[in-house]
Design an enzyme around this catalytic site. Structure first.
Site, PDB file in Angstrom:
ATOM      1  CG  ASP A 112      -5.737   5.201 -10.514  1.00  0.00           C
ATOM      2  OD1 ASP A 112      -4.371   5.987 -10.051  1.00  0.00           O
ATOM      3  OD2 ASP A 112      -5.732   3.995 -10.120  1.00  0.00           O
ATOM      4  CG  ASP A 135       0.637   1.047  -8.751  1.00  0.00           C
ATOM      5  OD1 ASP A 135      -0.380   1.312  -7.951  1.00  0.00           O
ATOM      6  OD2 ASP A 135       0.782   1.792  -9.711  1.00  0.00           O
TER       7      ASP A 135
HETATM    8  C1  GLA Z   1      -3.152   2.633 -10.659  1.00  0.00           C
HETATM    9  C2  GLA Z   1      -2.914   2.028  -9.241  1.00  0.00           C
HETATM   10  C3  GLA Z   1      -3.229   0.562  -8.863  1.00  0.00           C
HETATM   11  C4  GLA Z   1      -4.402  -0.295  -9.760  1.00  0.00           C
HETATM   12  C5  GLA Z   1      -4.118   0.403 -11.360  1.00  0.00           C
HETATM   13  C6  GLA Z   1      -5.156   0.158 -11.746  1.00  0.00           C
HETATM   14  O1  GLA Z   1      -1.646   1.943 -11.572  1.00  0.00           O
HETATM   15  O2  GLA Z   1      -2.256   2.566  -8.624  1.00  0.00           O
HETATM   16  O3  GLA Z   1      -3.556   0.112  -8.098  1.00  0.00           O
HETATM   17  O4  GLA Z   1      -5.597   0.257  -9.560  1.00  0.00           O
HETATM   18  O5  GLA Z   1      -3.815   1.593 -11.495  1.00  0.00           O
HETATM   19  O6  GLA Z   1      -5.314   0.328 -13.433  1.00  0.00           O
END
Ligand code: GLA
Length: 723
Positions: free
Chosen positions: A450, A517
């Site tokens: 990430d 997301d």
């Molecule tokens: C980001 C990612 C999510 C998740 C969160 C965790 O927003 O896109 O899928 O992994 O971080 O903090």
């Protein structure tokens, strides 16, 4: 294929031709588009030119100096402050394709057309390598500057690719958005005022994807970069009737000091031509799949994954994870991904990034947790955000100098976190070791990488300011290169708050990307469509999440969420323990359907379906004998049921069984139709409206999924019909 006819240099792909002409000291564009079968008469295509800049040629690059005053692609400043260069072409020949030094390159082509230019007074050498990727109908350009002089020169800009064509009636199409609403399509007419698609902030971003498209009467040309940082793409027309596109790195204040004897290479730029968008999409899909995504997972079926993030966020216990994993295994998932919250003292987003040590009170022992999950027949995957550090972390307390910060300035915090200074080799080493330890300790088969903020406080005491972002990216790519070599079996999924670093550079290391997301099926339709215009669906992570949706609050049936998510790499991300046994049965059926058609869905040919009031995708097998199609309509207008659709992607002169998925799974035959009629006829889609009950959901999404099977012995109908 490269052909040289006198002064003409021709690059051919399966369906396109690029013609360049050598003229005195330069090389010019003559033609780019549909393949030419007979090149007789190329010399007649040249127009008049004068010395006032009105008729400068269609140039491969534009420098400071000379009479071309439009967007430059190459700017250099010398020690005396002067900036004019006068690069002369000295070499034009086909040679071995260069290998990458610091940056990822596309693979799978052996030769390139090498064009070498020198600026005699300074000794600078510019080399452009044009490569034809035949099957992908794509041309790439690698631009490299070498300082063959005795004095340092400062590069202010070295764009990756400049393209020019005759014609001004072009649309410039970009894919823009923000976090959670990425890659929404926007079309503008190219005009005499330059249009710019650019971002600074150190990543290819949620805001403007580096893929852009020029579309006019002659067809569509798409452009992209193998680069994950700030970027800049411009389009402009001029009164003499030309349109120019320049694509390359962006960012604020780039300047790179090129010492005597040194080289600098710009990220590889690519362009592809299609008579239609459909052809262009196909070119970029082939390019992504055959020349970008690499390693074991390139064409390997991707596992159905279950991710705990939207189901638990940070609040989980070992028991909760184990019971989710048990349920995930029962419904047929193949990979369990433990998301954020397993390390340091991470109970919220204010702490612990950088401390990649087991949060034992929570996990009860990460290694044994992973083992227990594997014992259920699942693979184990894990989340990390390796480029970041929380100020509340052991790492920061011990090594505050690892953070990206400017001395005596308060850094900008995003999601309460700072970035690590990956321009520093010592920090690169730390990150590589930390990830290796986690992968080794957990024996993970998958890593979700990430990246949840932008770059703001660029500083490294050993890196000149204007070089920072470039050196950061080189550092990042070198870590990724080493990791993917050390862990060749691990499936690396990229994520930057979902979709914030969806680009060809990142895809050289991450075989798939968390697309957004935003998991709302309704919103996902346009996000997926704006992604799939350039990027192959096997790179596109799609999950079914809870209803009402966590981000938007919209409700949608389980089946319709599934239908939308089908068109890519598939998984679930919700609390399975909150579902009824009927819903779990539905999920079980969905996963078994997905597995049955996984090869087709992940690696078949992706087509966009558009119609009045309806859109979606159709994925067909290479021979066109089988296809799965999801179409959706955002809403029903009272009194108007006239949503109609045409299908694409079939073998000529055949008949197809048309089967539809039921609203709680199962597949039944609707009828038989000829491929010709499927393509040309306008089919009513009433079946859509039976997929959502407006009384159950306010403002529902209507979705239908069809399976098309060629009527032939290979596909006995009873094998496919499931009540
Ligand atoms: C980001 C990612 C999510 C998740 C969160 C965790 O927003 O896109 O899928 O992994 O971080 O903090």
């Amino acid at each position: 294929m490269y052909r040289i006819r006198g002064n003409y240099y021709i690059l051919e792909t399966n369906d396109t031709s690029l013609i360049l002409k050598r003229k005195e000291k330069s090389m010019e564009y003559v033609y780019y588009g549909e393949k030419i079968s007979d090149y007789t008469g190329m010399e007649l295509m040249e127009g008049e030119r004068d010395g006032w800049g009105n008729q400068t040629p269609l140039s491969l690059f534009t420098q400071c100096g000379g009479t071309d005053f439009r967007e430059p692609s190459l700017l250099v400043r010398f020690g005396d402050g002067s900036m004019a260069t006068d690069f002369e072409l000295v070499v034009a020949r086909v040679c071995a394709r260069p290998s990458g030094e610091n940056l990822p390159l596309a693979y799978g082509a052996e030769k390139s057309l090498k064009l070498e230019y020198v600026d005699r007074p300074s000794g600078l050498k510019l080399t452009l390598y044009y490569t034809a990727f035949e099957k992908a109908n794509t041309i790439s350009v690698i631009a490299r500057l070498h300082n063959g002089g005795k004095k340092e020169a400062t590069i202010l800009r070295l764009s990756s690719l400049q393209y020019e064509k005759w014609g001004v009636e072009e649309d410039f199409i970009t894919f823009d958005g923000a976090w959670g609403c990425e890659r929404r399509r926007h079309e503008r007419k190219v005009s005499f005022t330059k249009i710019e698609n650019s971002v600074f902030g150190g990543s290819s971003s949620h805001h403007h994807n580096p893929f852009v498209m020029l579309k006019g009467e002659d067809g569509a040309i798409g452009f992209n970069l193998l680069w994950s940082g700030s970027h800049r793409e411009t389009a402009e027309s001029d009164l003499s009737g030309r349109t120019r596109v320049v694509v390359g790195m962006g960012g604020n204040g780039f300047c790179y000091r090129l010492g005597a004897g040194e080289d600098f290479t710009a990220p590889e730029g690519v362009m592809a031509y299609g008579r239609t968008e459909e052809e262009l999409r196909h070119a970029f899909h082939t390019f992504t799949l055959e020349h970008i995504v690499r390693g074991k997972w390139q064409k390997k079926a991707r596992p159905v994954l279950f991710n705990n993030w939207e189901g638990t966020y940070f609040s989980f216990t070992r028991e909760k994870i184990l019971s989710l994993a048990r349920k995930a295994a029962e419904v047929g998932a193949e990979l369990f991904v433990l998301d954020d919250g397993w390390f340091g003292r991470r109970d919220d987003d204010r702490t612990s990034l950088g401390d990649w040590t087991d949060y034992e009170e929570k996990t009860g022992g990460l290694a044994s947790l992973a083992e227990e999950i594997r014992g259920m027949g699942l693979k184990f995957g894990i989340w990390m955000e390796p480029e970041m550090v929380s100020e509340d972390s052991e790492l920061y307390r011990k090594h505050p100098e690892y953070a990206m910060k400017i001395p005596k300035r308060e850094p900008t915090r995003m999601r309460n976190q700072l970035m690590l200074n990956l321009a520093d080799p010592q920090v690169q080493g730390y990150v590589f070791r930390a990830i290796s330890r986690v992968l080794t300790m957990t024996k993970a088969s998958y890593l979700k990488w990430d990246y949840n903020r932008y770059m703001t406080d660029c500083f490294d005491k050993n890196t000149p300011g204007g070089e920072y972002e470039y050196r950061y990216m080189v550092g990042l790519y070198s870590i990724l290169q080493k990791l993917t070599e050390r862990f060749p079996n691990v499936l690396f999924e990229g994520c930057a708050s979902g979709g914030g670093r969806y680009d060809l550079g990142a895809l050289c290391y991450f075989s798939q990307m968390w697309t957004s997301d935003d998991t709302d099926a309704k919103e996902r339709l346009s996000i997926q469509s704006g992604t799939a215009i350039c990027y192959h669906q096997s790179t596109m992570g799609n999950h079914v999440s809870a209803s009402p949706n966590e981000q938007t609050g919209n409700s949608c049936s389980l089946e319709n969420r599934f239908r939308v998510a089908l068109g890519g790499v598939f998984g679930y991300e919700l609390d399975l323990e909150k579902l009824s046994s009927e819903e779990l049965e539905e999920i079980k059926e969905q996963i078994s359907f997905y597995k049955e058609y996984r090869e087709l869905l992940q690696f078949g040919e992706y087509h966009e379906i558009t119609g009045e009031g309806v859109g979606g995708y159709l994925i067909s097998s290479a021979d066109g004998s089988m296809a799965i199609c999801t179409i959706a309509s955002q809403g029903k207008e009272f009194g108007r049921s006239n949503v109609r659709v045409k299908f694409v992607g079939f073998e000529e002169k055949c008949s197809y069984h048309v089967l539809a998925r039921g609203n709680h799974g199962g597949v039944k035959e609707v009828g038989v139709a000829s491929s010709d009629l499927l393509k040309k006829g306008n089919f009513p889609t009433e079946i859509l409206f039976s997929s959502a009950n407006p009384r159950e959901y306010s403002n529902p999404l209507y979705v239908a999924t069809f399976l098309f099977l060629k009527v032939c012995a290979k596909y006995p109908l009873d094998k496919f019909v499931k009540e």
